[in-house]
Write a protein that holds these residues in place. Structure first.
Motif, short mmCIF file in Angstrom:
data_model
loop_
_atom_site.label_atom_id
_atom_site.label_comp_id
_atom_site.label_asym_id
_atom_site.label_seq_id
_atom_site.Cartn_x
_atom_site.Cartn_y
_atom_site.Cartn_z
N SER A 21 0.71 -1.25 -0.15
CA SER A 21 -0.37 0.21 -0.26
C SER A 21 0.61 1.05 0.14
O SER A 21 0.46 2.09 1.12
CB SER A 21 -1.18 0.37 1.58
N THR A 90 3.66 -2.17 9.10
CA THR A 90 4.25 -0.74 8.24
C THR A 90 4.00 0.12 9.22
O THR A 90 4.97 1.10 9.48
CB THR A 90 2.98 -0.63 7.69
N TYR A 95 8.72 3.45 11.52
CA TYR A 95 9.52 3.42 13.33
C TYR A 95 10.76 3.40 12.90
O TYR A 95 11.42 3.82 13.74
CB TYR A 95 8.78 2.94 13.50
N VAL B 50 7.21 15.14 6.45
CA VAL B 50 7.33 13.66 7.10
C VAL B 50 5.79 12.77 6.10
O VAL B 50 6.32 11.90 6.41
CB VAL B 50 6.95 14.22 8.57
N GLY B 59 1.59 1.49 4.05
CA GLY B 59 0.54 1.97 4.33
C GLY B 59 -0.17 3.19 5.08
O GLY B 59 0.30 3.93 4.15
N ASN B 64 1.83 6.57 9.20
CA ASN B 64 2.77 6.74 9.26
C ASN B 64 3.30 7.61 9.56
O ASN B 64 4.07 8.12 10.24
CB ASN B 64 3.00 6.80 7.69
N VAL B 67 3.33 8.12 13.19
CA VAL B 67 4.35 7.21 14.12
C VAL B 67 5.69 8.30 14.23
O VAL B 67 6.56 8.22 15.20
CB VAL B 67 4.63 5.87 13.45
N MET B 68 5.82 9.41 12.95
CA MET B 68 6.89 9.22 12.66
C MET B 68 7.14 11.26 13.14
O MET B 68 7.84 11.25 14.34
CB MET B 68 7.87 9.75 11.18
N ARG B 71 6.65 9.97 17.60
CA ARG B 71 8.31 9.40 17.57
C ARG B 71 9.45 10.41 17.64
O ARG B 71 10.15 10.81 19.37
CB ARG B 71 8.59 8.54 17.25
N ARG B 72 9.00 11.49 17.64
CA ARG B 72 9.82 12.53 17.15
C ARG B 72 9.88 13.58 18.51
O ARG B 72 11.36 13.89 19.25
CB ARG B 72 9.54 13.97 16.16
N GLY B 75 9.47 9.73 21.71
CA GLY B 75 9.75 8.63 21.27
C GLY B 75 9.39 6.69 21.41
O GLY B 75 7.92 7.08 20.96
N LEU B 76 8.87 6.23 22.03
CA LEU B 76 8.55 5.26 21.52
C LEU B 76 7.38 5.48 22.07
O LEU B 76 5.80 4.99 21.39
CB LEU B 76 8.45 3.65 22.29
N THR B 83 -0.44 7.35 17.07
CA THR B 83 -1.41 6.23 16.70
C THR B 83 -2.78 5.88 17.53
O THR B 83 -3.80 5.47 16.69
CB THR B 83 -0.89 4.82 17.01
N LEU B 86 -4.93 8.70 17.23
CA LEU B 86 -5.29 8.27 15.58
C LEU B 86 -6.57 7.53 15.49
O LEU B 86 -7.75 8.52 14.93
CB LEU B 86 -5.07 8.46 14.84
N TYR B 87 -6.75 6.75 16.49
CA TYR B 87 -7.50 5.31 15.55
C TYR B 87 -8.79 4.76 16.86
O TYR B 87 -9.51 4.87 16.53
CB TYR B 87 -6.88 4.32 15.49
#
Lengths: 180, 185
Positions: A21, A90, A95, B50, B59, B64, B67-68, B71-72, B75-76, B83, B86-87
């Motif tokens: 995708s 994904t 990450y 980004v 994805g 995506n 996530v980025m 993290r910025r 972190g994790l 995420t 968002l969901y």
């Protein structure tokens, strides 16, 4: 119908699709339809189209259509399994790339290369808006009115700093009054 | 340009929850609105970069990007919070809709007022793209790449992976060439 367990089929199917995708979740809609309708016979093409329309109309990422399919196949567990298969790996990849990017931060070439991807990102946003507008107008009782609402909303969001909630509200009123 | 603001963990989650819950017709327009205009977590250019990266990776793009961006900042845990934000809301709504579907055997019809909302949401997405293009001011050859992306995806209706795989090397090459020329001068 396949003999394997439905959860396993959901995981394998959506995992495979998610890795293709590129360009966004909706990029693989045709492959998704093939998996759901032809390969597994989970529903017919109309059922698939209805669920996608619903995922689009409901708030949230359009990829939520995967959750609706999962629910149809195996209930709540199916919904979470399918979403996880579609978005989990994904997300891990994203990450990893973000980590690598940070390590390479400061390399000027990387920033410059990334800048070359920006117009594609913006162009595909515009394209999704155009396709969404065309689909909405096609399904509306008064296509020209729907297109007018779209055009007005585009102008408002482009030229004004006010919240887009104004245009969503305006659209709701116009729809309730004229698009029944 | 105003300064950007680093969000705390709760703010990250709540911002993304807002993006998810208001994202009619997809979340791209609200993601930019909240991240760049309202909360000022990223500049227009940072956000666009980004997003561009999120697009060439497989994805959902905004997923995506969540996530980025998460993290910025944190972190994790930041990636997970963004995420989840968002969901979570949309998933709850979908569960409600699915229960409705199971009980009545049909997908709830899209109500007339929702058609108006969908039309406005489509315009919102288009307006967002125009605004981004205007603020980012791409050089002419990159603007052309963007217009090719629109034409390929919306007019020719090519599969998106084809559009991305064809245009990404072109965009990157044009961008590098411009920088190289500017450096050589």
């Amino acid at each position: 119908m396949s003999e394997e367990s439905p959860l396993g089929a959901l995981v394998l199917g959506f995992l495979g699709i998610s890795l293709l995708s590129v360009g966004g979740g909706v990029a693989v809609l045709p492959e998704m339809q093939r998996l759901v309708v032809e390969t597994h016979g989970w529903m017919d093409a109309l059922g698939f189209a209805k669920r996608f329309a619903l995922a689009q109309a409901a708030p949230g990422p359009n990829i939520m259509v995967v959750g609706l399919i999962g629910w149809h196949v195996a209930g709540a567990l199916g919904m979470f399994t399918a979403m996880l298969a579609m978005c989990g790996p994904t997300s891990l990849l994203a990450y990893g790339v973000a980590r690598m990017r940070q390590r390479l931060a400061g390399r000027r070439g990387l920033r410059v290369a990334e800048r070359g991807l920006v117009p594609i990102a913006v162009g595909l946003i515009a394209a999704s808006g155009v396709l969404l507008a065309a689909g909405t107008a096609e399904g509306a009782a008064l296509p020209w009115l729907a297109l007018g609402v779209t055009l007005g909303s585009a102008l408002f969001v482009w030229r004004s700093a006010r919240s887009p909630l104004w245009v969503l509200g305006f659209g709701a009123i116009m729809g309730a009054l004229f698009l029944r | 340009m105003s300064e950007t603001i680093t969000p705390g963990k709760a703010a990250l989650f709540l911002g993304y929850a807002k993006i998810g819950l208001l994202g009619f017709g997809g979340v791209a327009a609200w993601a930019r609105r909240v991240i760049v205009e309202e909360r000022r977590w990223l500049s227009e250019r940072d956000y666009a970069e980004v997003l561009g990266l999120g697009q060439i990776l497989p994805g959902p793009n905004v997923g995506n990007a969540a996530v980025m961006i998460g993290r910025r900042f944190h972190g994790l845990s930041g990636a997970l919070l963004a995420t989840a934000g968002l969901y979570a809301g949309p998933l709850a709504i979908l569960i409600a809709l699915s229960l409705f579907y199971d009980r009545y055997g049909t997908t709830p019809g899209v109500a007339p007022f929702m058609q108006g909302v969908a039309a406005a949401a489509a315009g919102m997405v288009i307006g967002t793209a125009i605004k981004m293009g205007e603020k980012l001011r791409p050089p002419p050859e990159l603007l052309a790449v963007g217009l090719l992306a629109v034409a390929g995806a919306a007019v020719l209706r090519l599969p998106l992976p084809v559009v991305v795989v064809t245009l990404a090397p072109l965009g990157v090459w044009l961008s590098l060439r411009r920088a190289w020329k500017a450096g050589a001068r």
